[in-house]
Design a protein around this motif. Structure first.
Motif, short mmCIF file in Angstrom:
data_model
loop_
_atom_site.label_atom_id
_atom_site.label_comp_id
_atom_site.label_asym_id
_atom_site.label_seq_id
_atom_site.Cartn_x
_atom_site.Cartn_y
_atom_site.Cartn_z
N LEU A 484 0.82 -1.21 0.00
CA LEU A 484 0.00 0.00 0.00
C LEU A 484 0.85 1.25 0.00
O LEU A 484 0.45 2.28 -0.56
N ALA A 485 2.00 1.18 0.64
CA ALA A 485 2.89 2.34 0.73
C ALA A 485 4.30 1.84 0.99
O ALA A 485 4.48 0.84 1.70
N MET A 486 5.27 2.55 0.44
CA MET A 486 6.66 2.19 0.68
C MET A 486 7.55 3.40 0.46
O MET A 486 7.46 4.07 -0.56
N SER A 487 8.38 3.69 1.44
CA SER A 487 9.37 4.76 1.31
C SER A 487 10.70 4.22 1.78
O SER A 487 10.79 3.64 2.87
N GLY A 488 11.73 4.42 0.98
CA GLY A 488 13.02 3.84 1.28
C GLY A 488 14.04 4.78 1.86
O GLY A 488 15.23 4.45 1.91
N GLY A 489 13.60 5.95 2.34
CA GLY A 489 14.55 6.86 2.94
C GLY A 489 13.94 8.22 3.20
O GLY A 489 12.79 8.48 2.83
N PHE A 490 14.73 9.11 3.78
CA PHE A 490 14.23 10.44 4.11
C PHE A 490 13.82 11.21 2.86
O PHE A 490 12.78 11.83 2.81
N SER A 491 14.67 11.17 1.83
CA SER A 491 14.40 11.93 0.62
C SER A 491 14.99 11.22 -0.59
O SER A 491 16.19 10.95 -0.63
N TYR A 492 14.15 10.91 -1.56
CA TYR A 492 14.62 10.30 -2.79
C TYR A 492 15.54 11.25 -3.54
O TYR A 492 16.47 10.81 -4.24
N GLU A 493 15.31 12.56 -3.41
CA GLU A 493 16.17 13.54 -4.08
C GLU A 493 17.61 13.45 -3.60
O GLU A 493 18.54 13.68 -4.37
N LEU A 494 17.80 13.09 -2.35
CA LEU A 494 19.14 13.05 -1.78
C LEU A 494 19.77 11.66 -1.87
O LEU A 494 20.99 11.53 -1.89
N SER A 495 18.95 10.62 -1.90
CA SER A 495 19.46 9.26 -1.94
C SER A 495 18.43 8.36 -2.59
O SER A 495 17.31 8.23 -2.10
N HIS A 496 18.82 7.70 -3.70
CA HIS A 496 17.92 6.80 -4.41
C HIS A 496 17.90 5.39 -3.80
O HIS A 496 17.13 4.55 -4.23
N PHE A 497 18.76 5.13 -2.82
CA PHE A 497 18.85 3.79 -2.24
C PHE A 497 17.58 3.45 -1.49
O PHE A 497 17.17 4.16 -0.56
N ASN A 498 16.94 2.36 -1.89
CA ASN A 498 15.66 1.97 -1.32
C ASN A 498 15.89 1.06 -0.11
O ASN A 498 16.03 -0.16 -0.24
N ARG A 499 15.91 1.64 1.07
CA ARG A 499 16.19 0.89 2.28
C ARG A 499 15.06 -0.06 2.66
O ARG A 499 15.29 -1.02 3.40
N ALA A 500 13.86 0.20 2.21
CA ALA A 500 12.76 -0.70 2.51
C ALA A 500 12.96 -2.07 1.89
O ALA A 500 12.47 -3.08 2.40
N VAL A 501 13.70 -2.12 0.79
CA VAL A 501 13.91 -3.38 0.06
C VAL A 501 15.33 -3.90 0.21
O VAL A 501 15.55 -5.11 0.32
#
Length: 828
Positions: A484-501
């Protein structure tokens, strides 16, 4: 004789004149013949170089990748240009008429003077060009424009014009009027990166073409001569005049009535640029685009018009983004952390021209290209002890008071600032955010935590900074696995690394429920050779424990409080208060090999599960999405669902792309449970106690009775977790540093991760009723000997009599230690 001579001379002169006239005529004729031959050769050479046009029957534009949310809203468009390809039957007739009236009123004529090329128009344009000694008018019909758009350049030369005319005749030989119009309306450039009428409707009005008003259709139809100059956003007055011209042409051709024309002319120009998508789930769309390009290649992914339909709920996704952003900011500002935090100072200090440019709205070079998360940049204009005036991105002036900078200590453990100008100085470039109020949930209890609340739209702004700590959140539909929702970090603009996965971290005590479930699954235990099993009331000693490993090292687990209890503690209480030593005793009693096999039922790969006593305390490394999947088994009554992002992928021709092999593609939920439904229910009851009286008491602020979960904190406070669920939704939150260093002595899942979970679930649960977890028929009330004053008194029916693991070990530790050592030896 004189008279005769005169008569002869007069007769010779006309002959000479006629002779000269013939020569002049012959010369002129020769010149024209040469010109004609030259023009014919010139034309033939151009004709010989023209491409075959019949290939346009198979033409499909390069369409970008489009990714949609579960409700059909557009999340992101990924591709070089904004294009849509629609059959003519899906383009409103009045929109077709508007373009014909504006661009080629004789389009449907069969008169060779006007179709496919307008000969009067060419002569008129040639005359204007000659009088101006420059190519001023083009006089291109729709077939000519199609020829130019597909095959030629916009450069105004005689060669290009001849090629355009010849191609128009070629098109007319191979295509019907309707086919040419369809190509035109899908290919024509209409400004702002929009190719075709559907793209223009979305760009300028945020609508599909079948939703446009007559005035909006005429506005779009007026764009082709000069898309940038007649742009309704840039030049609304010029666009209005051009629109009215198109409407008058439509009326003159009988396409609309006078009343329709008058009404459309009264429409205000309400155009603005509509982004193709306001991507609220960048970590999601990034994963999808990367997987597609790796699986199918970049051309197919980004140019073939793929449409990806995801499981993302936009409302939940926005709530997840906001909860994670504010939660990490609060930690870095010391608002939710018991460990001291400091203000690292302004981004930079601006002077002179840079300062003046920032006040005028120019983005300072010291900033990233885009504002991260919910932050805005501001420049200090003036400051005093009581307040500071700041220019917010050059758009307006805001005021910060001592309340708004009170958190900004200059050193760890130092005093809070007593004056605003002790924090902010003239020219400082800083980050600000809408003001947030910290409120303590579970006040007066050991595990109470600061859970913030929005102070309202008029509460003002607050000094902040980009947090160095990171985090992730992932939320599933417990029964289907839909993310339903997934965010992998504080800001995608600053870091594209998806920590959720991709961030594999130790889950700490968040792993305990999986081992506890293994200890209560009587059939599995008995089948593995164990002679006893546990219930929530089984008593476990909480006394010092030492285990000598085969390496000779001694493993001595401790509780978070570094204290022990003189009396055995029931299983449910051990989980609620997250005692470590009794948890290790439970693992050793059921056996590590059995536990390793059992926890794989929750979707954890064997290679990630360490076969050591600390396994129950979360010494393995797991990603947040794996933890969410495991906890969903408890939420849905025992079924292991596959988390998925992609519901379906549709090609431009309407066929679907197979999701076979896609790591996060849809799969039907399993028909058989991974663990007994009764075990899942008992574990859920115990994890409800975590929130009622244990480490998750702050979640009581939600005012719900249908939530359960477990905190997790690792050694040295490197990672903080909260994994929780309702009967419908499972959500996992992780907080920690990318380099895995400590978050501070007092960091814990209850303080750092739980507030984020609470804020997200406030939104996610608002759409579901507050109903109890379904009680399976295999669970019944316990006998009086296992009665509990707090309600955790259930056991599974049909099992053999319970044998408490404390019978031989409650009073002494020696016999238990030898048993544990023997278990370890058998393991290794």
């Amino acid at each position: 004789m004189g008279k005769g001579n005169s008569s002869g001379a007069s007769k010779t002169a006309p002959r000479r004149k006629r002779h000269v006239g013939r020569w002049v005529f012959l010369i002129v004729l020769l010149i024209f013949a040469n010109l004609f031959i030259g023009a014919a050769i010139f034309t033939y050479r151009i004709w010989a170089t023209l491409p075959p046009v019949h290939e346009l029957k198979e033409w499909h534009p390069d369409e970008p990748l489009r990714i949609y949310a579960a409700n059909g809203s557009l999340l992101q468009v990924v591709g070089p240009q904004m294009r849509y390809a629609l059959p003519l039957s899906q383009i409103p007739t009045k929109l077709q008429d508007a373009f014909i009236a504006a661009e080629n009123s004789h389009f449907y004529s069969s008169n060779p003077l006007y179709y496919p090329v307008s000969l009067p128009g060419i002569l008129r344009a040639a005359f204007v060009d000659l009088t101006h000694m420059a190519p001023v008018q083009g006089a291109s019909t729709i077939p000519e424009q199609v020829a130019r758009n597909f095959y030629l350049t916009p450069q105004k030369t005689i060669t290009r014009k001849v090629a355009e005319i010849l191609l128009a005749y070629k098109l007319a030989q191979h295509f019907t009027h309707a086919q040419i119009l369809e190509l035109y309306l899908n290919k024509i450039y209409l400004g702002q990166g929009a190719y075709g009428v559907e793209a223009a409707a979305e760009t300028y009005f945020g609508k599909r073409i079948d939703q446009l008003t007559l005035g909006e259709m005429a506005t779009i139809a007026g764009l082709p001569p000069a898309p940038s100059y007649l742009n309704p956003v840039v030049n609304p007055k010029l666009a209005s005049k051009r629109r009215d011209y198109v409407l008058r042409r439509m009326h003159a051709r009988g396409y609309i009535t006078r009343a329709e024309m008058d009404a459309a002319e009264q429409e205000p120009i309400l155009s603005r640029y509509h982004e193709s998508a306001s991507n609220t789930a960048p970590y999601v769309t990034d994963w999808i685009a990367n997987w597609l390009s790796q699986e199918f290649g970049t051309d197919f992914t980004y140019r073939s018009g793929l449409k990806v339909y995801t499981s993302i709920d936009p409302q939940d996704q926005q709530a997840a983004n906001r909860a994670l952003e504010i939660g990490l900011e609060n930690y870095d500002m010391g608002l939710t952390s018991l460990d001291p935090k400091t203000f690292r100072g302004p981004i930079t200090r601006l002077h002179g021209a840079d300062y003046q440019a920032a006040l005028a709205g120019k983005r300072p070079e010291a900033l990233p290209p885009h504002d991260p998360a919910n932050l805005k940049w501001a420049v200090v204009i003036a400051s005093s002890a009581k307040s500071a005036e700041l220019s917010l991105e050059g758009k307006k002036t805001i005021t910060l008071t001592l309340r708004d900078v009170a958190w900004a200590r200059s050193r760890p453990g130092g005093p809070k600032p007593r004056a605003v100008d002790a924090v902010l100085q003239h020219g400082d470039l800083v980050w600000v955010r809408p003001y947030v109020t910290a409120v303590t949930a579970g006040a007066g209890q050991e595990w109470g935590a600061n859970v913030w609340s929005s102070a309202g739209p008029d509460a003002g702004w607050q000094l902040t900074q980009i947090p160095k700590v990171q985090g992730a959140i992932v939320s599933l539909d417990s029964h289907t696995g839909a993310i339903l929702a997934m965010s992998g970090g504080f800001s995608y603009e600053l870091s594209h690394f998806n920590r959720a996965v991709f961030a594999y971290r130790q889950p700490g005590s968040g792993f305990k429920p999986f081992v506890y479930a293994a200890a209560m699954d009587a059939p599995a235990l008995l089948a593995s050779g164990n002679s006893s099993y546990m219930t929530p009331q089984t008593l476990i000693p909480d006394t010092p424990l030492s285990i000598t490993l085969p390496s000779g090292q001694v493993y001595s687990p401790t509780n978070y409080s570094n204290q022990f209890s003189n009396t055995p503690i029931p299983v449910w209480s051990n989980l609620a208060y997250s005692h470590n030593v009794p948890s290790v005793r439970i693992l050793m009693d059921v056996g590590i090999p059995y536990a390793v096999q059992y926890v794989q039922r929750f979707g954890f790969p064997a290679k990630q599960i360490p076969s050591v006593p600390s396994m129950v305390l979360g010494s393995g490394d797991f990603a947040p999405i794996q933890m969410a999947r495991g906890y969903a088994v408890f939420s849905n009554g025992g079924y292991l669902v596959k988390p998925y992002l992609i519901r379906k992928i549709v090609k431009s021709n309407g066929t679907q792309v197979s999701l076979l092999g896609c790591p996060m593609g849809y799969e039907a939920p399993p028909s058989e449970p991974a663990i007994p439904t009764g075990v899942a229910y008992l574990m859920t009851e115990m994890m409800q106690q975590v929130i009622k009286i244990g480490t998750g008491v702050a979640a009581q602020s939600l005012g719900r009775h249908d939530i359960a979960g477990k905190t997790g904190t690792t050694n040295n406070e490197n990672n903080a977790w909260f994994n929780g669920f309702s009967p419908q939704i499972t959500t996992s939150v992780w907080v920690g540093y990318d380099d895995n260093h400590s978050m501070g002595r007092w960091a814990a899942g209850a303080r750092e991760a739980l507030p984020i979970w609470i804020h997200y679930m406030k939104t996610a649960l608002s759409k579901t009723p507050d109903l109890p977890f379904p009680r399976p028929s295999t669970v019944s009330g316990a006998t009086e000997s296992f009665a509990s004053p707090i309600g955790v008194s259930d056991y599974l029916t049909g099992y053999p009599p319970v044998a408490s693991v404390t019978s031989a070990t409650a009073s002494t530790n020696s016999s238990e230690s030898s048993k544990l050592i023997e278990t370890i030896k058998n393991l290794f």
